[in-house]
Design a protein around this motif. Sequence first.
Motif, PDB file in Angstrom:
ATOM      1  N   LYS A  34       0.835  -1.195   0.000  1.00 24.09           N
ATOM      2  CA  LYS A  34       0.000   0.000   0.000  1.00 24.09           C
ATOM      3  C   LYS A  34       0.875   1.251   0.000  1.00 24.09           C
ATOM      4  O   LYS A  34       1.870   1.333   0.711  1.00 24.09           O
TER       5      LYS A  34
ATOM      6  N   TYR B  63       2.595   2.275  -2.567  1.00 22.85           N
ATOM      7  CA  TYR B  63       3.671   2.152  -3.550  1.00 22.85           C
ATOM      8  C   TYR B  63       3.218   2.800  -4.855  1.00 22.85           C
ATOM      9  O   TYR B  63       2.262   2.357  -5.488  1.00 22.85           O
ATOM     10  N   ASP B  64       3.891   3.849  -5.252  1.00 19.80           N
ATOM     11  CA  ASP B  64       3.602   4.445  -6.543  1.00 19.80           C
ATOM     12  C   ASP B  64       4.396   3.678  -7.593  1.00 19.80           C
ATOM     13  O   ASP B  64       5.346   2.966  -7.285  1.00 19.80           O
ATOM     14  N   GLU B  65       3.999   3.802  -8.848  1.00 19.31           N
ATOM     15  CA  GLU B  65       4.672   3.054  -9.904  1.00 19.31           C
ATOM     16  C   GLU B  65       6.125   3.500 -10.063  1.00 19.31           C
ATOM     17  O   GLU B  65       6.451   4.673  -9.933  1.00 19.31           O
TER      18      GLU B  65
ATOM     19  N   ASN C 180       4.429  -1.850 -10.752  1.00 19.30           N
ATOM     20  CA  ASN C 180       3.280  -1.271 -10.055  1.00 19.30           C
ATOM     21  C   ASN C 180       2.818  -2.252  -8.980  1.00 19.30           C
ATOM     22  O   ASN C 180       1.768  -2.868  -9.091  1.00 19.30           O
TER      23      ASN C 180
ATOM     24  N   ASP D 285       1.405  -2.128  -6.175  1.00 17.61           N
ATOM     25  CA  ASP D 285       0.430  -1.565  -5.244  1.00 17.61           C
ATOM     26  C   ASP D 285      -0.389  -2.720  -4.651  1.00 17.61           C
ATOM     27  O   ASP D 285      -0.075  -3.891  -4.855  1.00 17.61           O
ATOM     28  N   THR D 286      -1.462  -2.410  -3.950  1.00 20.34           N
ATOM     29  CA  THR D 286      -2.281  -3.454  -3.342  1.00 20.34           C
ATOM     30  C   THR D 286      -2.984  -4.278  -4.422  1.00 20.34           C
ATOM     31  O   THR D 286      -3.112  -3.850  -5.570  1.00 20.34           O
TER      32      THR D 286
ATOM     33  N   GLN E 116      -5.910  -2.415  -5.923  1.00 18.54           N
ATOM     34  CA  GLN E 116      -5.565  -1.287  -6.788  1.00 18.54           C
ATOM     35  C   GLN E 116      -4.965  -1.726  -8.117  1.00 18.54           C
ATOM     36  O   GLN E 116      -4.912  -0.946  -9.066  1.00 18.54           O
TER      37      GLN E 116
ATOM     38  N   TYR F  38      -2.150  -4.996  -8.801  1.00 14.01           N
ATOM     39  CA  TYR F  38      -0.775  -5.460  -8.546  1.00 14.01           C
ATOM     40  C   TYR F  38      -0.255  -6.045  -9.852  1.00 14.01           C
ATOM     41  O   TYR F  38      -0.672  -7.113 -10.292  1.00 14.01           O
TER      42      TYR F  38
END
Length: 407
Positions: free
Chosen positions: A273, A275-277, A322, A324-325, A328, A330
């Motif tokens: 959570k 984490y931006d690309e 990417n 992310d969660t 969102q 993954y």
Amino acid sequence: MKIKPLVAALTLVAPLYATAAEFTLTDTATNTYVENWEITNQKLGFGNIPFSIEKVRLHGGKQEGVDIIVIKNGELEVTLVPTRGMGIFDVKKDGKRVLGWDSPVKEIVNPAYIDLESRNGLGWLDGFNEMMVRCGYEWTGHPGVDDNGQLLSLHGRVQNTPSSTIKVIISDEAPHTITVEGEVSERTFKKAELVTKTSFSITPGENSFSLNDILTNKSDYDDEYQIIYHSNFGSPILEKGAKVYAAASEISPFNSYAGKGLKDWQTYLGPTKGYDEMVYNLKPVADKSGNTLAVLHNKAGNLGVSMQYNTSQLPVLTIWKNTDTLQQGYVTGIEPGTSYAYNTKFQRPLGLVPTIHAGESKHFDLTYTVLSSSAEVDSAVKDVNKLLNGKKVQQVHEPIVDLSKVQ
């Protein structure tokens, strides 16, 4: 795993027309349209490896009116989406997805519901959930205003352009190679007249498939073009400890944020959570024929995917992380192209916005292979290392475009 000359994929397709079963499912020139259709090896009298091809129209929600083609070759199940630029939605093996990802976009969205210029040019994301997306061809990269004042939306228009034709061609001779052809046109009065003949080929019983696309400038004037083959992978390959390999001489971060993860560019976090690309620009190295390779595999190294392409056609590689969660999205992208993901106006000075002359055609050939064992993964990684010839990928810490000075 042996790197095969990409021209082999082309020579496989060419002889089919003399001895092949050919089915036209869509042709706007003749107002031909077949809504639901299926063919199998039994119906054709081919008794070797079982295969089937089925065309289905989807209904309900934003997927209303979307056509998909599901190809089962006895080893893999591949879903193509003619309505969305002949993209590939996902790939399954033994009934389970091996290539693809879980996007917050759950339906295969009809382009009629996409406004590419919404969210300041980010409307493309409203339909983004495929395993393979063609980005281009008139332009690609991040949205922004070009030097002439035109807003260039994210990753161009081709993926949200329905194919004007669909043909299924099956060789009469063993091993009965299956080819699905389409034609995607970007035609605008006083602007572009770019037409792409897309071709997807798969052989029954094999664990790989190829794309052999031909872009033609139908205009009487020269034009620019760009293409990125945005190839996206989530679980079960992507996970904490997954690893990517690419035959490249150099890697640099897309921006300063990606620079923070440069030293760990080959490995992946689990869903994280906040984490931006992180995006990276690579300069591929190739064999004498121009063929190169990238590989992604899971933590255990017993499941993965390889991508072979030619650097004379697609000279650069982007890796998009990417992690992310799960909710969102993954996902990671391995993206060969003529260009990186910067806006077009930043890539012209880099020589990454090529010209296609009036009447000229450009070819793009890629082969994807599902790696289903440790031996297959190890073999593919060895092929990457062979191309590297003992050299490490040089890490360049400064982005090739300083976005802090241009935004």
